[in-house]
Design a protein around this motif. Structure first.
Motif, PDB file in Angstrom:
ATOM      1  N   MET A   1       0.842  -1.204   0.000  1.00 32.86           N
ATOM      2  CA  MET A   1       0.000   0.000   0.000  1.00 32.86           C
ATOM      3  C   MET A   1       0.872   1.246   0.000  1.00 32.86           C
ATOM      4  O   MET A   1       1.809   1.376   0.771  1.00 32.86           O
ATOM      5  CB  MET A   1      -0.880  -0.022   1.253  1.00 32.86           C
ATOM      6  N   SER A   2       0.572   2.157  -0.940  1.00 33.72           N
ATOM      7  CA  SER A   2       1.372   3.376  -1.060  1.00 33.72           C
ATOM      8  C   SER A   2       1.024   4.349   0.055  1.00 33.72           C
ATOM      9  O   SER A   2      -0.107   4.434   0.504  1.00 33.72           O
ATOM     10  CB  SER A   2       1.097   4.022  -2.415  1.00 33.72           C
ATOM     11  N   SER A   3       2.039   5.112   0.504  1.00 30.80           N
ATOM     12  CA  SER A   3       1.785   6.100   1.559  1.00 30.80           C
ATOM     13  C   SER A   3       1.446   7.461   0.976  1.00 30.80           C
ATOM     14  O   SER A   3       1.153   8.392   1.719  1.00 30.80           O
ATOM     15  CB  SER A   3       3.007   6.211   2.462  1.00 30.80           C
ATOM     16  N   GLU A   4       1.527   7.603  -0.354  1.00 31.38           N
ATOM     17  CA  GLU A   4       1.238   8.902  -0.981  1.00 31.38           C
ATOM     18  C   GLU A   4      -0.261   9.162  -0.960  1.00 31.38           C
ATOM     19  O   GLU A   4      -1.072   8.234  -0.977  1.00 31.38           O
ATOM     20  CB  GLU A   4       1.736   8.897  -2.423  1.00 31.38           C
ATOM     21  N   LEU A   5      -0.599  10.444  -0.922  1.00 29.80           N
ATOM     22  CA  LEU A   5      -2.013  10.834  -0.963  1.00 29.80           C
ATOM     23  C   LEU A   5      -2.132  12.171  -1.689  1.00 29.80           C
ATOM     24  O   LEU A   5      -1.396  13.105  -1.397  1.00 29.80           O
ATOM     25  CB  LEU A   5      -2.560  10.959   0.468  1.00 29.80           C
ATOM     26  N   TYR A   6      -3.051  12.211  -2.647  1.00 27.97           N
ATOM     27  CA  TYR A   6      -3.223  13.424  -3.448  1.00 27.97           C
ATOM     28  C   TYR A   6      -4.677  13.876  -3.404  1.00 27.97           C
ATOM     29  O   TYR A   6      -5.589  13.047  -3.318  1.00 27.97           O
ATOM     30  CB  TYR A   6      -2.835  13.169  -4.913  1.00 27.97           C
ATOM     31  N   ALA A   7      -4.838  15.177  -3.484  1.00 26.32           N
ATOM     32  CA  ALA A   7      -6.185  15.736  -3.614  1.00 26.32           C
ATOM     33  C   ALA A   7      -6.186  16.620  -4.845  1.00 26.32           C
ATOM     34  O   ALA A   7      -5.264  17.431  -5.029  1.00 26.32           O
ATOM     35  CB  ALA A   7      -6.536  16.557  -2.371  1.00 26.32           C
ATOM     36  N   CYS A   8      -7.189  16.441  -5.654  1.00 26.81           N
ATOM     37  CA  CYS A   8      -7.266  17.247  -6.874  1.00 26.81           C
ATOM     38  C   CYS A   8      -8.457  18.191  -6.794  1.00 26.81           C
ATOM     39  O   CYS A   8      -9.574  17.781  -6.465  1.00 26.81           O
ATOM     40  CB  CYS A   8      -7.406  16.324  -8.089  1.00 26.81           C
ATOM     41  N   VAL A   9      -8.203  19.448  -7.090  1.00 33.48           N
ATOM     42  CA  VAL A   9      -9.258  20.474  -7.093  1.00 33.48           C
ATOM     43  C   VAL A   9      -9.477  20.887  -8.532  1.00 33.48           C
ATOM     44  O   VAL A   9      -8.529  21.300  -9.210  1.00 33.48           O
ATOM     45  CB  VAL A   9      -8.823  21.707  -6.274  1.00 33.48           C
ATOM     46  N   CYS A  10     -10.705  20.776  -8.965  1.00 32.26           N
ATOM     47  CA  CYS A  10     -10.975  21.073 -10.374  1.00 32.26           C
ATOM     48  C   CYS A  10     -12.077  22.121 -10.482  1.00 32.26           C
ATOM     49  O   CYS A  10     -13.188  21.929  -9.987  1.00 32.26           O
ATOM     50  CB  CYS A  10     -11.394  19.779 -11.067  1.00 32.26           C
ATOM     51  N   ALA A  11     -11.735  23.249 -11.078  1.00 30.32           N
ATOM     52  CA  ALA A  11     -12.727  24.320 -11.292  1.00 30.32           C
ATOM     53  C   ALA A  11     -13.045  24.369 -12.775  1.00 30.32           C
ATOM     54  O   ALA A  11     -12.249  24.876 -13.569  1.00 30.32           O
ATOM     55  CB  ALA A  11     -12.169  25.660 -10.809  1.00 30.32           C
ATOM     56  N   VAL A  12     -14.199  23.786 -13.133  1.00 29.98           N
ATOM     57  CA  VAL A  12     -14.585  23.782 -14.553  1.00 29.98           C
ATOM     58  C   VAL A  12     -15.153  25.153 -14.908  1.00 29.98           C
ATOM     59  O   VAL A  12     -15.539  25.923 -14.038  1.00 29.98           O
ATOM     60  CB  VAL A  12     -15.621  22.667 -14.848  1.00 29.98           C
ATOM     61  N   GLU A  13     -15.182  25.448 -16.180  1.00 32.46           N
ATOM     62  CA  GLU A  13     -15.674  26.736 -16.696  1.00 32.46           C
ATOM     63  C   GLU A  13     -15.012  27.897 -15.932  1.00 32.46           C
ATOM     64  O   GLU A  13     -15.658  28.797 -15.411  1.00 32.46           O
ATOM     65  CB  GLU A  13     -17.206  26.814 -16.575  1.00 32.46           C
ATOM     66  N   PHE A  14     -13.705  27.829 -15.902  1.00 33.17           N
ATOM     67  CA  PHE A  14     -12.970  28.801 -15.092  1.00 33.17           C
ATOM     68  C   PHE A  14     -13.147  30.258 -15.564  1.00 33.17           C
ATOM     69  O   PHE A  14     -13.288  31.160 -14.720  1.00 33.17           O
ATOM     70  CB  PHE A  14     -11.484  28.419 -15.071  1.00 33.17           C
ATOM     71  N   PRO A  15     -13.179  30.537 -16.873  1.00 30.05           N
ATOM     72  CA  PRO A  15     -13.388  31.946 -17.281  1.00 30.05           C
ATOM     73  C   PRO A  15     -14.687  32.524 -16.724  1.00 30.05           C
ATOM     74  O   PRO A  15     -14.722  33.679 -16.281  1.00 30.05           O
ATOM     75  CB  PRO A  15     -13.418  31.861 -18.808  1.00 30.05           C
ATOM     76  N   ALA A  16     -15.753  31.701 -16.727  1.00 28.20           N
ATOM     77  CA  ALA A  16     -17.038  32.183 -16.196  1.00 28.20           C
ATOM     78  C   ALA A  16     -16.959  32.334 -14.677  1.00 28.20           C
ATOM     79  O   ALA A  16     -17.432  33.325 -14.111  1.00 28.20           O
ATOM     80  CB  ALA A  16     -18.155  31.213 -16.579  1.00 28.20           C
ATOM     81  N   GLN A  17     -16.350  31.359 -14.022  1.00 31.58           N
ATOM     82  CA  GLN A  17     -16.245  31.421 -12.554  1.00 31.58           C
ATOM     83  C   GLN A  17     -15.411  32.626 -12.109  1.00 31.58           C
ATOM     84  O   GLN A  17     -15.730  33.280 -11.119  1.00 31.58           O
ATOM     85  CB  GLN A  17     -15.602  30.142 -12.028  1.00 31.58           C
ATOM     86  N   ALA A  18     -14.339  32.903 -12.852  1.00 32.42           N
ATOM     87  CA  ALA A  18     -13.473  34.037 -12.490  1.00 32.42           C
ATOM     88  C   ALA A  18     -14.244  35.358 -12.590  1.00 32.42           C
ATOM     89  O   ALA A  18     -14.093  36.248 -11.745  1.00 32.42           O
ATOM     90  CB  ALA A  18     -12.258  34.067 -13.399  1.00 32.42           C
ATOM     91  N   LEU A  19     -15.082  35.477 -13.609  1.00 33.36           N
ATOM     92  CA  LEU A  19     -15.853  36.717 -13.777  1.00 33.36           C
ATOM     93  C   LEU A  19     -16.977  36.830 -12.756  1.00 33.36           C
ATOM     94  O   LEU A  19     -17.277  37.920 -12.260  1.00 33.36           O
ATOM     95  CB  LEU A  19     -16.432  36.783 -15.194  1.00 33.36           C
ATOM     96  N   LEU A  20     -17.604  35.701 -12.452  1.00 34.09           N
ATOM     97  CA  LEU A  20     -18.769  35.736 -11.550  1.00 34.09           C
ATOM     98  C   LEU A  20     -18.370  35.762 -10.076  1.00 34.09           C
ATOM     99  O   LEU A  20     -19.205  36.023  -9.224  1.00 34.09           O
ATOM    100  CB  LEU A  20     -19.659  34.512 -11.802  1.00 34.09           C
ATOM    101  N   ARG A  21     -17.118  35.505  -9.806  1.00 34.76           N
ATOM    102  CA  ARG A  21     -16.651  35.443  -8.423  1.00 34.76           C
ATOM    103  C   ARG A  21     -16.933  36.754  -7.686  1.00 34.76           C
ATOM    104  O   ARG A  21     -17.337  36.769  -6.530  1.00 34.76           O
ATOM    105  CB  ARG A  21     -15.152  35.161  -8.422  1.00 34.76           C
ATOM    106  N   LEU A  22     -16.728  37.871  -8.362  1.00 33.62           N
ATOM    107  CA  LEU A  22     -16.934  39.181  -7.739  1.00 33.62           C
ATOM    108  C   LEU A  22     -18.301  39.783  -8.067  1.00 33.62           C
ATOM    109  O   LEU A  22     -18.630  40.849  -7.583  1.00 33.62           O
ATOM    110  CB  LEU A  22     -15.829  40.152  -8.180  1.00 33.62           C
ATOM    111  N   ARG A  23     -19.046  39.120  -8.934  1.00 36.74           N
ATOM    112  CA  ARG A  23     -20.368  39.645  -9.318  1.00 36.74           C
ATOM    113  C   ARG A  23     -21.447  38.768  -8.700  1.00 36.74           C
ATOM    114  O   ARG A  23     -22.027  37.911  -9.358  1.00 36.74           O
ATOM    115  CB  ARG A  23     -20.487  39.666 -10.843  1.00 36.74           C
ATOM    116  N   THR A  24     -21.709  38.998  -7.427  1.00 34.09           N
ATOM    117  CA  THR A  24     -22.702  38.168  -6.744  1.00 34.09           C
ATOM    118  C   THR A  24     -24.097  38.352  -7.346  1.00 34.09           C
ATOM    119  O   THR A  24     -24.927  37.463  -7.272  1.00 34.09           O
ATOM    120  CB  THR A  24     -22.740  38.531  -5.255  1.00 34.09           C
ATOM    121  N   ASP A  25     -24.328  39.512  -7.959  1.00 35.14           N
ATOM    122  CA  ASP A  25     -25.646  39.775  -8.542  1.00 35.14           C
ATOM    123  C   ASP A  25     -25.909  38.921  -9.777  1.00 35.14           C
ATOM    124  O   ASP A  25     -27.058  38.684 -10.142  1.00 35.14           O
ATOM    125  CB  ASP A  25     -25.776  41.266  -8.890  1.00 35.14           C
ATOM    126  N   LEU A  26     -24.851  38.431 -10.415  1.00 35.52           N
ATOM    127  CA  LEU A  26     -25.028  37.646 -11.648  1.00 35.52           C
ATOM    128  C   LEU A  26     -24.943  36.140 -11.411  1.00 35.52           C
ATOM    129  O   LEU A  26     -25.158  35.363 -12.333  1.00 35.52           O
ATOM    130  CB  LEU A  26     -23.961  38.051 -12.677  1.00 35.52           C
TER     131      LEU A  26
END
Lengths: 498, 253
Positions: free
Chosen positions: A1-26
């Motif tokens: 059994m390997s002792s390594e452990l990884y966590a992957c964070v995936c943000a899909v549609e990043f261009p939209a998320q980046a723009l909407l992050r500060l625009r709570t109204d949208l």
């Protein structure tokens, strides 16, 4: 059994998320992001509300405009860069070893979380905290945790939510995933489609030798990936810690309130990122691009570094009130400088000195009332010119100044600007002076006290001072300082002794 | 045999209908004061100016009111405390303040300005600025003393400051334990002021008739709220103090 452990964070549609992050109204509205040259723009990213309305990637602007209620935004590289930095900051709170494996509009980070159980608990808890952290920063992410780097990555990019892959069960978890999860060429995709291979489990079941004979050595790698046993040499990146937020407005903004609405959200993000490293904001700089390619710059320097967002927002509001932008704002960049948090002993019942954060707001308000250059601490200039001083910003100094004199001295009350007078002389001494219609008799005059200086420059002076005890015909008596400007042969009432 | 306290209670109870608590002295509230740094004035005020209250220093020009106020600020800034000077007429002289021993680093100077740019015109704008600035500073808290300098404002103008403003200042200074000193030609705060001092010039000091060394002033206590006044017809108590000129320290050193 390997002792390594990884966590992957995936943000899909990043261009939209980046723009909407500060625009709570949208965030609750259908939004599509357009990219490409003018007249050839296509939809490159969109949120789930837009998908529900029928929008799709690759649509032209004309097609997208045909969908009712769909908000169309332009892609912004600066916004994405700032959002990417925020994403990295959030991830760095959980592990210093991060590798980025982003592809097109999907931002993917893999964290090496080996040995973090004592800090964050079991992988389920860590994944939940990681998701909450990302959500607080304005990102919707999917997370996978496993002992294999590639299995983690593939699972996170294809499955929403949190997935924990137990050690040794990578192949079982991946077997249902589509074969498109692998990075394949169009030709290979067609080949697999002809063979009827649609999932990673079906690919893993193929004999390795026969597969390599038909598709080459790369097919062996795909098979290993499908089995969830592919090896990987971790290549961590070193994210630069820069407190910077950028926002590009869709339409130029003229109202300060609208500007501050976005500014508040940006300050929130900056404060959260600084607080994550046990730091405070020592200064805040706002750079605004105005219409007509003009720029406006504002800087705020709190007396002590702080993470109080309301206080910083108030300072920004007051500063904008004193120095408003002269045209509509096209984009806003907030840059902060990190500093150590303040440690100050205050009084038990009443403060011994003004509270630094409140004092900053008070000073900003005072400046708004009387003017910026008229509030501060007087500092005496290193010169013999009478009445020379300059104003400096007021700072509560823990180390008090130690002046010399401790016995009462006669004070002057300056007349600013000095009042011109006509003086009558007798035996080279002033005996009376006239201030418009009023005539004053000089009972006693002490002087002259001659001073001069700066003869080498335009700013030179040469004066004679007289201390005069004066009485008027109405019985009024006072002591004053009369000055004769010898360069211009003019007399001035400079000050009153009081 | 009854104890002394039991006897006292018995006597007090017997005289209760005529003298309430006949043998128990009335509790005396001790008010905190801040010394002015001028011994005769401190003696006159029984310690100094009250903390957390309004004090008025009044008088005509050359009456020593500014010198007295600077001496007071000098003592307040001595221990690193922070003070403010709200200057309606822009008449504050930093050199005089430094010569008096005021720690300039601990002094916040607010210079009001008139819209027209001529400080000798009608003072409404400057007065409004000064009152708003004083209000802000009092509300902020942490200032050991705030001087509201109305020394150049004509009484006819300053008398128009509403009593409600002075009342609010009194409440705020009490809450933040700040000495609010109002410098003026006459008293304006009326019942909101805890102390009112009237300053008048006495006589100049000279050396051989050629050098002016300073001046002697007389300070009269017109009002002191926390001290009981038994004889109303009596002349207000006064004391004489002197201040040397800034250049005289070289001679006396």
């Amino acid at each position: 059994m390997s002792s390594e452990l990884y966590a992957c964070v995936c943000a899909v549609e990043f261009p939209a998320q980046a723009l909407l992050r500060l625009r709570t109204d949208l965030q609750a509205q259908p939004v599509a992001v357009l990219d490409g040259p003018a007249l050839e723009e296509i939809v490159c990213s969109l949120n789930r509300h837009a998908v529900q309305r029928g929008a799709a990637l690759g649509m032209t602007r004309l097609e997208a405009e045909g969908i009712g209620g769909l908000q169309l935004l332009s892609r912004s590289v600066e916004v994405e860069t700032a959002a990417h930095a925020v994403l990295l900051e959030c991830a760095a709170k959980f592990s210093p070893r991060i590798e980025e494996v982003s592809h097109r509009t999907v931002c993917t980070l893999v964290l090496d979380i080996t040995g973090t159980e004592l800090l964050f608990g079991p992988p389920v808890k860590l994944a939940a905290r990681l998701r909450d952290e990302m959500a607080a920063a304005g990102f919707r992410v999917s997370i996978a945790v496993s002992a294999n780097f590639h299995a983690t990555r593939i699972k996170a990019t294809t499955t929403r939510g949190i997935t924990i892959i137990p050690a040794g069960e990578e192949a079982r978890v991946l077997e249902k995933l589509p074969i498109a999860s692998l990075v394949l060429t169009e030709e290979h995709k067609e080949t697999f489609a002809l063979w009827g291979i649609r999932t990673l489990g079906e690919l893993a079941a193929l004999p390795e030798v026969e597969l390599v004979k038909r598709l080459g050595a790369v097919a062996s790698d795909w098979r290993t990936l499908a089995h969830g046993v592919a090896r990987h040499t971790f290549q961590p990146i070193e994210p630069e810690f820069a407190l910077k937020e950028f926002y590009d407005f869709e339409t130029p903004v003229e109202q300060l309130d609208s500007l501050l609405f976005i500014g508040a959200r940006m300050i929130d993000c900056l404060v959260a990122r600084a607080a994550g490293r046990a730091l405070s904001l020592a200064s805040l700089t706002a750079d605004m691009e105005l219409e007509g390619r003009r720029f406006h710059h504002l800087a705020i320097h709190p007396a002590v570094p702080t993470v109080d967002r309301k206080f910083l927002l108030k300072l920004l509001q007051l500063e904008m009130g004193v120095h408003p932008p002269l045209a509509a704002v096209v984009s806003l960049t907030l840059t902060a400088e990190a500093g150590r948090s303040n440690k100050m002993q205050l009084g038990l019942f009443a403060p011994q000195t003004p509270e630094p954060s409140r004092l900053d707001v008070t000073l900003a308000r005072l400046k708004a009332i009387v003017g910026e250059d008229r509030v501060g601490t007087p500092v005496l200039e290193d010169t013999h010119r009478p009445g020379s001083f300059r104003m400096e910003g007021f700072v509560v100094d823990a180390k008090p100044s130690t002046p010399e004199a401790k016995c009462p001295r006669m004070a002057l009350r300056r007349v600013r600007p000095p009042h011109p007078i006509q003086v009558s002389l007798h035996a080279m001494k002033p005996v009376a002076f006239r201030d418009g219609d009023n005539r004053f008799d000089i009972v006693t005059a002490y002087g002259p006290w001659r001073t001069s200086g700066c003869w080498w420059s335009q700013d030179r002076w040469d004066t004679e001072e007289w201390d005069a005890l004066v009485s008027s015909r109405s019985g009024e008596a006072f002591d004053c300082l009369l000055v004769q400007d010898r360069l211009r042969d003019e007399w001035w009432l400079e000050a009153f002794y009081d | 045999m009854p104890s002394a306290s039991a006897l006292r209670l018995e006597i007090e109870r017997a005289l209760e209908h005529r003298f309430p608590a006949a043998l128990t002295p009335a509790p005396k509230t001790i008010y905190e004061v801040a010394p002015t740094g001028v011994a005769p004035v401190d003696a006159l005020l029984e310690g100094g100016l009250p903390v957390g209250a309004i004090s008025e220093v009044t008088g005509p020009e050359s009456s020593g009111r500014t010198s007295l106020t600077l001496a007071f600020l000098s003592r307040r800034t001595e221990g690193g405390q922070v003070c403010a000077w709200v200057d309606v007429g822009d008449a504050f002289d930093p050199e005089s303040a430094a010569a008096s021993g005021v720690g300039l680093k601990q002094l916040l100077w607010v210079r009001c300005r008139s819209e027209s740019g001529f400080p000798r015109t009608k003072p409404w704008t400057r007065l409004d600025q000064a009152l708003r600035a004083t209000d802000l500073l009092l509300q902020a808290g942490g200032f050991a003393a705030i001087v509201l300098d109305l020394g150049d404002v004509e009484p006819a103008h300053a008398m128009r400051i509403p009593l409600a403003t002075w009342f609010r200042f009194r409440q705020a200074s009490d809450r933040t334990r700040c000495c609010l000193v109002v410098l003026g030609k006459t008293a304006y705060a009326q019942s909101s002021a805890a102390v009112a001092l009237e300053s008048t010039p006495f006589r100049p000091k000279t050396v051989g008739g050629t050098v002016w060394r300073g001046c002697t002033f007389e300070v009269r206590r017109e009002r002191q709220r926390f001290t009981p006044q038994f004889a109303t017809a009596r002349k207000p108590p006064a004391s004489v103090w002197s201040a040397n000129t800034a250049w005289d320290r070289v001679r006396s050193a």
